[in-house]
Scaffold this motif. Structure first.
Motif, PDB file in Angstrom:
ATOM      1  N   TYR A  70       0.826  -1.207   0.000  1.00 18.69           N
ATOM      2  CA  TYR A  70       0.000   0.000   0.000  1.00 18.69           C
ATOM      3  C   TYR A  70       0.859   1.254   0.000  1.00 18.69           C
ATOM      4  O   TYR A  70       0.584   2.209  -0.749  1.00 18.69           O
ATOM      5  N   VAL A  71       1.911   1.271   0.821  1.00 20.31           N
ATOM      6  CA  VAL A  71       2.811   2.429   0.852  1.00 20.31           C
ATOM      7  C   VAL A  71       3.466   2.628  -0.510  1.00 20.31           C
ATOM      8  O   VAL A  71       3.575   3.758  -1.013  1.00 20.31           O
ATOM      9  N   CYS A  72       3.908   1.536  -1.126  1.00 20.59           N
ATOM     10  CA  CYS A  72       4.510   1.643  -2.465  1.00 20.59           C
ATOM     11  C   CYS A  72       3.512   2.203  -3.470  1.00 20.59           C
ATOM     12  O   CYS A  72       3.864   3.031  -4.324  1.00 20.59           O
ATOM     13  N   VAL A  99      -7.709  -9.072  -9.179  1.00 18.61           N
ATOM     14  CA  VAL A  99      -6.740 -10.125  -9.501  1.00 18.61           C
ATOM     15  C   VAL A  99      -5.942 -10.506  -8.257  1.00 18.61           C
ATOM     16  O   VAL A  99      -5.743 -11.688  -7.951  1.00 18.61           O
ATOM     17  N   GLY A 100      -5.462  -9.491  -7.520  1.00 17.03           N
ATOM     18  CA  GLY A 100      -4.703  -9.766  -6.304  1.00 17.03           C
ATOM     19  C   GLY A 100      -5.520 -10.549  -5.285  1.00 17.03           C
ATOM     20  O   GLY A 100      -5.017 -11.493  -4.658  1.00 17.03           O
ATOM     21  N   GLY A 116       0.046 -12.334  -3.775  1.00 16.01           N
ATOM     22  CA  GLY A 116      -1.306 -11.801  -3.872  1.00 16.01           C
ATOM     23  C   GLY A 116      -1.546 -10.661  -2.904  1.00 16.01           C
ATOM     24  O   GLY A 116      -2.193  -9.662  -3.245  1.00 16.01           O
ATOM     25  N   LEU A 117      -1.009 -10.790  -1.695  1.00 11.88           N
ATOM     26  CA  LEU A 117      -1.147  -9.722  -0.705  1.00 11.88           C
ATOM     27  C   LEU A 117      -0.455  -8.447  -1.165  1.00 11.88           C
ATOM     28  O   LEU A 117      -0.988  -7.344  -1.013  1.00 11.88           O
ATOM     29  N   ALA A 118       0.754  -8.595  -1.725  1.00 15.80           N
ATOM     30  CA  ALA A 118       1.498  -7.425  -2.194  1.00 15.80           C
ATOM     31  C   ALA A 118       0.767  -6.741  -3.347  1.00 15.80           C
ATOM     32  O   ALA A 118       0.667  -5.503  -3.393  1.00 15.80           O
ATOM     33  N   LEU A 119       0.248  -7.534  -4.296  1.00 14.94           N
ATOM     34  CA  LEU A 119      -0.473  -6.961  -5.435  1.00 14.94           C
ATOM     35  C   LEU A 119      -1.750  -6.265  -4.971  1.00 14.94           C
ATOM     36  O   LEU A 119      -2.075  -5.160  -5.444  1.00 14.94           O
ATOM     37  N   THR A 120      -2.459  -6.875  -4.043  1.00 18.26           N
ATOM     38  CA  THR A 120      -3.686  -6.263  -3.529  1.00 18.26           C
ATOM     39  C   THR A 120      -3.381  -4.940  -2.840  1.00 18.26           C
ATOM     40  O   THR A 120      -4.060  -3.932  -3.069  1.00 18.26           O
TER      41      THR A 120
END
Length: 407
Positions: A70-72, A99-100, A116-120
């Motif tokens: 989220y920060v990114c 998709v995430g 998936g967590l990172a993409l979401t």
């Protein structure tokens, strides 16, 4: 920079300025569903840890990975709202979030789960693209109301995610909530693509120059610096409460189950009403008063919460008052920040929300340490400390405004 030419918005003159009421509600719903995916895991950590054979320390990364993503996204994606056609960007981010979520729901192992967590987390910042988008579409005299409505949806998404996760997990397992949210996010992408008007970029600057301009915004606008401090400290106080609340309610004297703890989000959700009210007051020219009042109430809420360590009534009052105060401060901050350079609202939002969220990260990290050493009373002192910084920041901005007005 030259201000962009605002295109005609279908339905102008109905609802909130140049944005129709149904469209505003749709955007509020989409923001809530977007951010909810980052909070589903909190009441499900034990179940997910058992499924993937994770230690308690590794299981904590389930939440951390989403936060990092989220920060990114706040830093790297939100500024694109000033560079790309906004309807397409909004719909694309909603689809990517879906998709995430689907990757999380179908994850066969830990690496896929974390991906998936990172993409979401990365793509859920579509919510932070929609907030300045709504501010831009709304007429100036009702901009605060528009921002408040969309932010109400975002807050409800954060607070009710825990309740939804616990309820759906009890019906069909922990994966169910992610599958359901993935389907809803696909629907949001399609509806937003249909309902939002085409909205061209604010300018023709390159991504690199737009990114560099965020440093310029920070340098040239003292108000932005004051408001980021006010926002970060208030969200730090918010995070202190919600991280420690699980510890408090799961132990004596409460001894609540995970499902019961999730229901506390319903009490916090009542604070979402402050978002719309704060926006309306900002539209009446009372934004400075609203911020200062919210900061003082935020500090006072910890007296109720301290008593709530052994009394549920005081605890519920404290949760409600704190959430009302945090949202009041946040909405008034956004109204001030968005007015600094209308053509740079997405970049201003990126700067503001990145520091805002980092305040929450600091609050979360300190809460775990303080709880281990000083329990609920220590946590309340920590939250009051963050709130005191919020009050001091408001006073600092007030004195700065007086000094510059007299020059």
């Amino acid at each position: 920079m030259n201000s962009p030419t605002t295109p005609p918005v279908p339905g102008a003159g109905h609802g909130t300025g140049g944005i129709t009421r149904p469209t505003l509600v749709l955007m509020a719903t989409a923001t809530g569903l977007s951010v909810a995916g980052n909070y589903f895991a909190q009441p499900l950590l034990d179940t997910m840890a058992r499924r993937f054979g994770l230690s308690s320390g590794t299981a904590a990364l389930v939440v951390t990975v989403s936060q990092i993503g989220y920060v990114c996204g706040l830093v790297l994606i939100v500024p694109l709202g000033d560079l790309l056609e906004r309807r397409r960007l909004t719909a694309t981010l909603c689809a990517a979030t879906a998709v995430g979520l689907a990757v999380i729901a179908a994850a066969p192992n830990t690496p896929v789960l974390f991906a998936g967590l990172a993409l979401t987390g990365l793509c859920s910042v579509g919510a932070q693209v929609m907030v300045p988008f709504a501010a831009t579409m709304a007429a100036p005299e009702v901009r605060g109301r528009a921002v408040g409505t969309v932010m109400t949806g975002l807050l409800l998404g954060i607070l009710l995610a825990r309740t939804a996760a616990g309820g759906l997990a009890s019906l069909g397992g922990w994966r169910t909530v992610y599958w359901v949210n993935a389907v809803l996010m696909v629907a949001m992408a399609l509806l937003l693509r249909r309902a939002l008007p085409p909205f061209p970029a604010a300018g023709q600057a390159s991504y690199r120059s737009a990114f560099r301009s965020m440093a310029r915004l920070w340098r040239e606008h003292p108000v932005l610096r004051w408001r980021t401090l006010t926002g970060a400290s208030s969200f730090g106080a918010f995070t202190v409460l919600w991280v420690s609340l699980t510890f408090l309610l799961s132990g004596p004297p409460y001894g609540w189950s995970t499902a019961e703890i999730g229901l506390m989000g319903l009490a916090g959700a009542a604070g979402a009403a402050a978002a719309s009210a704060a926006g309306r007051l900002a539209d009446r020219g009372l934004v400075q008063t609203v911020t200062r009042a919210g900061a003082v109430v935020l500090l006072a809420s910890w007296s109720f919460l301290t008593a709530g360590g052994h009394d549920l009534v005081w605890l519920l009052i404290g949760v409600l008052v704190l959430d009302l105060a945090v949202q009041t401060v946040h909405i008034s901050n956004q109204n001030v920040v968005y007015a600094l350079e209308p053509e740079a609202r997405s970049r201003l939002n990126s700067v503001y929300m990145t520091t805002y969220f980092l305040g929450g990260v600091v609050g979360s990290a300190l809460t775990s340490v303080v709880w281990a050493h000083a329990g609920w009373s220590g946590v309340c002192a920590l939250g009051a400390g963050f709130s005191a910084v919020t009050v001091l920041s408001c006073l600092g901005e007030w004195r700065w405004r007086r000094s510059t007005a007299s020059v």
